[in-house]
Scaffold this motif. Structure first.
Motif, short mmCIF file in Angstrom:
data_model
loop_
_atom_site.label_atom_id
_atom_site.label_comp_id
_atom_site.label_asym_id
_atom_site.label_seq_id
_atom_site.Cartn_x
_atom_site.Cartn_y
_atom_site.Cartn_z
N GLU A 163 0.82 -1.21 0.00
CA GLU A 163 0.00 0.00 0.00
C GLU A 163 0.85 1.26 0.00
OE1 GLU A 163 -4.10 1.53 2.18
OE2 GLU A 163 -2.80 0.07 3.18
N GLU A 164 2.08 1.17 0.55
CA GLU A 164 2.97 2.33 0.56
C GLU A 164 3.56 2.61 -0.82
OE1 GLU A 164 5.96 1.71 3.48
OE2 GLU A 164 4.54 1.52 5.16
N GLY A 165 3.48 1.65 -1.70
CA GLY A 165 4.04 1.80 -3.04
C GLY A 165 5.39 1.12 -3.18
N ILE A 166 5.62 0.51 -4.33
CA ILE A 166 6.90 -0.13 -4.63
C ILE A 166 7.79 0.93 -5.28
CG2 ILE A 166 8.03 -2.00 -5.91
CD1 ILE A 166 5.29 -3.48 -5.83
N ASP A 167 8.64 1.55 -4.46
CA ASP A 167 9.49 2.63 -4.97
C ASP A 167 10.72 2.07 -5.66
OD1 ASP A 167 11.22 1.85 -2.93
OD2 ASP A 167 10.63 3.48 -1.60
N ARG A 177 16.87 -15.66 -8.82
CA ARG A 177 15.82 -16.47 -9.46
C ARG A 177 14.85 -17.04 -8.42
NH1 ARG A 177 17.17 -16.68 -14.75
NH2 ARG A 177 19.37 -16.40 -15.26
N GLY A 178 14.45 -16.15 -7.49
CA GLY A 178 13.57 -16.54 -6.40
C GLY A 178 12.11 -16.27 -6.70
N ARG A 179 11.29 -16.25 -5.64
CA ARG A 179 9.85 -16.05 -5.76
C ARG A 179 9.48 -14.69 -5.19
NH1 ARG A 179 8.94 -18.57 -9.58
NH2 ARG A 179 6.70 -18.76 -9.17
N ILE A 180 8.40 -14.13 -5.69
CA ILE A 180 8.01 -12.77 -5.32
C ILE A 180 7.65 -12.67 -3.83
CG2 ILE A 180 5.54 -12.99 -5.80
CD1 ILE A 180 7.83 -9.99 -6.71
N ARG A 181 7.28 -13.78 -3.19
CA ARG A 181 6.93 -13.73 -1.76
C ARG A 181 8.11 -13.29 -0.90
NH1 ARG A 181 6.55 -19.26 -3.00
NH2 ARG A 181 8.40 -20.46 -2.43
N GLU A 182 9.36 -13.44 -1.42
CA GLU A 182 10.55 -13.05 -0.67
C GLU A 182 10.59 -11.54 -0.44
OE1 GLU A 182 14.10 -14.73 -2.47
OE2 GLU A 182 12.94 -16.48 -3.12
N TYR A 183 9.83 -10.79 -1.22
CA TYR A 183 9.75 -9.33 -1.05
C TYR A 183 9.30 -8.98 0.37
CZ TYR A 183 7.94 -4.55 -1.91
OH TYR A 183 7.68 -3.20 -1.87
N CYS A 184 8.35 -9.75 0.89
CA CYS A 184 7.78 -9.44 2.20
C CYS A 184 8.74 -9.72 3.35
CB CYS A 184 6.49 -10.23 2.40
SG CYS A 184 5.19 -9.79 1.22
N TYR A 209 10.31 -6.30 3.36
CA TYR A 209 9.31 -5.23 3.51
C TYR A 209 8.04 -5.83 4.09
CZ TYR A 209 12.59 -2.89 0.39
OH TYR A 209 13.73 -2.36 -0.17
N PRO A 210 8.03 -6.08 5.41
CA PRO A 210 6.90 -6.80 6.04
C PRO A 210 5.59 -6.04 6.04
CG PRO A 210 8.45 -5.98 7.69
CD PRO A 210 9.10 -5.76 6.37
N GLN A 211 5.60 -4.75 5.70
CA GLN A 211 4.34 -4.02 5.64
C GLN A 211 3.50 -4.47 4.44
OE1 GLN A 211 7.19 -2.76 4.61
NE2 GLN A 211 6.82 -1.82 2.61
#
Length: 449
Positions: A265-269, A284-291, A294-296
């Motif tokens: 919600e804060e935006g992917i800057d 070559r990972g998975r998009i879930r690693e983003y969290c 960035y746990p928000q």
């Protein structure tokens, strides 16, 4: 036209994606055929939906444990009326002849819209590079090119990358072609800069999508500044769509892969986007690693049992579907309208189902169809071909300027074509009509071949 479509379905009943692509074009070019009865006499529709050449071949290769595998390779050379066949190679387990024919058909009209001299083709294999070592990918690419090389060339057919085929795969493919043919030519696009690639090529499709979106908004006196945007996918197209959106003042809320999607919600800057590039391009990972960093942000896992795509349930101003075909169905489209989406600009090939497109058009939102909106990638591939022919390299600013101008011209062409047939504001019809007429006129000029 109905009888022609029925014949296509009867002849190849399993090719549902190809049927969808053909039907979409046929429905929108009906007024062109009514105005030009000579097209029917010359059997233009029957000729334009039948590939000039279909190549299928086996690809035997060996994994790191010494086990032999066999995949199926494809190349559909759809239409060469305007120039040599041009279109990507896709390595993905979902690849079938139907998928490749649909992509090749779309490519014909997309390439026509760029105004560059390129026909349409597409290819690939049902090979999955995910989880494979570099050595395994290299051996597969070499085996694939050992067969494909006899059917392609800089003046015949010039493949490029697509899903599963990036700079690594293009390098392996080119190396094998060069070894077998003993020639260094511009037979592939998407090459590394050190040996014939063009600046802006990796960014081109994503940048082009955003340039096209900006052109559409401009017709209503608006810009991307401050617009909230839903972007699906997290590969090349999605990454550079997000990058250009940020540059033009947009706010990116989502990205996805086959396992699920993230919503921030804060935006992917810009900093967060660099982390996504590291996850997807380097590790070559998975998009879930983003969290994890960035746990928000929230992560939603894909549920194949759902009859809708939850990424499109979030409120936003714009949507850029950049993952795969048919990722937006009728239910998704209505949800997007209800949640305030005013612009849909397609980065993937045919990501919206026909019923979804109807909803977008009926609600008068700005809808940029893939054959127009994502033509930036093949446009810069055409510029790469030109640079290869001249043995020179243009600076980044020049390539980007040419890309922006091409997307402006495509937008203008779509607007003019839709207006000529009383379909003002219908970009889907405008793109199909303009691309179709250009190809048909070239075919008629060249006789019955």
């Amino acid at each position: 036209m109905d009888s022609i479509l029925a014949k296509i379905i009867q002849r190849d009943p399993e090719q549902k994606e190809f049927h969808q692509a053909v039907q979409e074009v046929m429905e929108t070019v009906r007024p062109v055929l009514e105005r030009n009865p000579e097209f029917r006499k010359q059997a233009i529709l029957e000729r334009i939906v039948e590939p000039e050449r279909v190549i299928m071949f086996r690809v035997p290769w060996m994994d790191d444990q010494g086990q032999v595998h066999v995949n199926r390779g494809f190349r559909v050379e759809m239409n060469s009326a305007i120039g040599p066949y041009k279109g990507g190679l896709r390595f993905h387990p979902s690849v079938t002849l139907s998928i490749i024919k649909f992509l090749a058909s779309e490519q014909v009209f997309k390439n026509s819209l760029t105004t560059l001299q390129m026909g349409g083709g597409k290819g690939g294999a049902d090979f999955d590079p995910k989880g494979r070592s570099d050595a395994e990918v290299m051996r597969f690419c070499q085996a694939f090119m050992a067969e494909l090389q006899r059917h392609i060339g800089p003046d015949t057919d010039v493949p490029a990358g697509d899903i599963g085929v990036g700079a690594r795969e293009i390098g392996y493919l080119f190396g094998m072609y060069k070894k077998l043919r003993n020639e260094f030519t511009g037979v592939l696009t998407g090459k590394s800069l050190a040996w014939g690639g063009s600046l802006i090529r990796p960014e081109a499709t994503g940048y082009g999508v955003v340039y096209f979106a900006a052109e559409m908004l401009g017709t209503r006196g608006e810009t991307l500044e401050g617009k909230t945007c839903l972007v699906s996918g997290s590969g090349n197209v999605a990454q550079f769509t997000a990058e250009k959106l940020l540059e033009l003042g947009g706010k990116v809320l989502t990205l996805s892969d086959s396992s699920g999607y993230i919503f921030d919600e804060e935006g992917i800057d810009a900093e967060k986007l660099e982390h996504v590039k590291d996850i997807k391009n380097i590790r070559r990972g998975r998009i879930r690693e983003y969290c994890e960093k960035y746990p928000q942000a929230i992560y939603v896992e894909t549920d194949p049992g759902l009859d809708y795509n939850p990424i499109w349930t979030h409120s936003a101003d714009c949507a850029m579907p950049s993952a795969t075909q048919n990722e937006i169905n009728e239910k998704d489209a209505q949800t997007m309208i209800n949640n305030g989406v005013q612009l849909v600009c397609e980065g993937a090939n045919m990501p919206s189902s026909p019923s979804a497109v109807d909803i977008f058009v009926e609600n008068h939102i700005l809808y940029g169809p893939s054959k127009a909106a994502n033509a930036g990638g093949v446009a810069v591939s055409g510029l790469e071909m030109a640079q290869n022919s001249m043995r020179l390299k243009w600076p980044r600013e020049e390539v980007d300027s040419r890309l922006k101008q091409i997307m402006h011209c495509i937008h203008t062409t779509c607007v003019d074509a839709s207006a000529e047939y009383g379909l003002q504001g219908n970009y889907a019809a405008g793109a199909n009509i303009a691309g179709f007429v250009n190809v048909v006129n070239a075919m008629l000029d060249q006789g019955l071949v």
